[in-house]
Design a protein around this motif. Sequence first.
Motif, PDB file in Angstrom:
ATOM      1  N   TYR A 167      -4.192  -8.114   6.499  1.00 27.61           N
ATOM      2  CA  TYR A 167      -4.673  -7.362   5.342  1.00 27.61           C
ATOM      3  C   TYR A 167      -3.560  -7.234   4.305  1.00 27.61           C
ATOM      4  CZ  TYR A 167      -6.230  -3.641   2.333  1.00 27.61           C
ATOM      5  OH  TYR A 167      -6.580  -2.915   1.232  1.00 27.61           O
ATOM      6  N   GLY A 168      -3.902  -7.485   3.062  1.00 17.87           N
ATOM      7  CA  GLY A 168      -2.953  -7.337   1.965  1.00 17.87           C
ATOM      8  C   GLY A 168      -2.284  -8.627   1.557  1.00 17.87           C
ATOM      9  N   LYS A 173      -1.339  -8.385  -2.241  1.00 21.69           N
ATOM     10  CA  LYS A 173      -2.334  -7.770  -3.111  1.00 21.69           C
ATOM     11  C   LYS A 173      -1.714  -6.548  -3.790  1.00 21.69           C
ATOM     12  CE  LYS A 173      -7.057  -6.131  -2.739  1.00 21.69           C
ATOM     13  NZ  LYS A 173      -8.154  -5.887  -1.798  1.00 21.69           N
ATOM     14  N   VAL A 191      -1.155  -2.283  -2.440  1.00 22.69           N
ATOM     15  CA  VAL A 191      -0.960  -2.032  -1.016  1.00 22.69           C
ATOM     16  C   VAL A 191       0.482  -1.613  -0.766  1.00 22.69           C
ATOM     17  CG1 VAL A 191      -2.760  -3.640  -0.294  1.00 22.69           C
ATOM     18  CG2 VAL A 191      -0.414  -4.456  -0.495  1.00 22.69           C
ATOM     19  N   SER A 192       0.707  -0.969   0.339  1.00 20.28           N
ATOM     20  CA  SER A 192       2.062  -0.574   0.720  1.00 20.28           C
ATOM     21  C   SER A 192       2.820  -1.816   1.194  1.00 20.28           C
ATOM     22  CB  SER A 192       2.015   0.454   1.846  1.00 20.28           C
ATOM     23  OG  SER A 192       3.304   0.641   2.407  1.00 20.28           O
ATOM     24  N   VAL A 208       2.365  -3.603   4.900  1.00 17.19           N
ATOM     25  CA  VAL A 208       1.868  -4.980   4.984  1.00 17.19           C
ATOM     26  C   VAL A 208       2.913  -5.877   5.642  1.00 17.19           C
ATOM     27  CG1 VAL A 208       1.196  -7.006   3.636  1.00 17.19           C
ATOM     28  CG2 VAL A 208       0.258  -4.770   3.067  1.00 17.19           C
TER      29      VAL A 208
END
Length: 115
Positions: A31-32, A75, A78-79, A83
């Motif tokens: 994710y990210g 992305k 996001v952190s 990530v």
Amino acid sequence: MSVNTSNVYGKISISDLAIAKVAANAALECYGIVDTVSRRITDTVSELRKKQSGKGVKVVTNGDRIFIDVYVVIKYGVSINAVAESLKEGIKYKVEKFTGMIVDTVNVNIIGVKL
């Protein structure tokens, strides 16, 4: 180079390119992560000619130790830390499961951010 191991049935050799493909696929599942990218434009041109799918991943093996550098675009929003840690764990898990070897280091290099 490649990683080598042996068991009662014989010798097993896994190429760096095979490991890079597994790491690249694991990165894209995280994710990210938007994409894996090459470090330099010359790398991109040479990868287009070769049509290799391990782009954005550099694998170095030394004996039975695996060192991975991954270059990604993340992305926006996001952190980065979350990530990157998730990416490290995901790549380490998938490559260790694939090879049966220990991944020593996974270095995450964030090349860009996409909106």
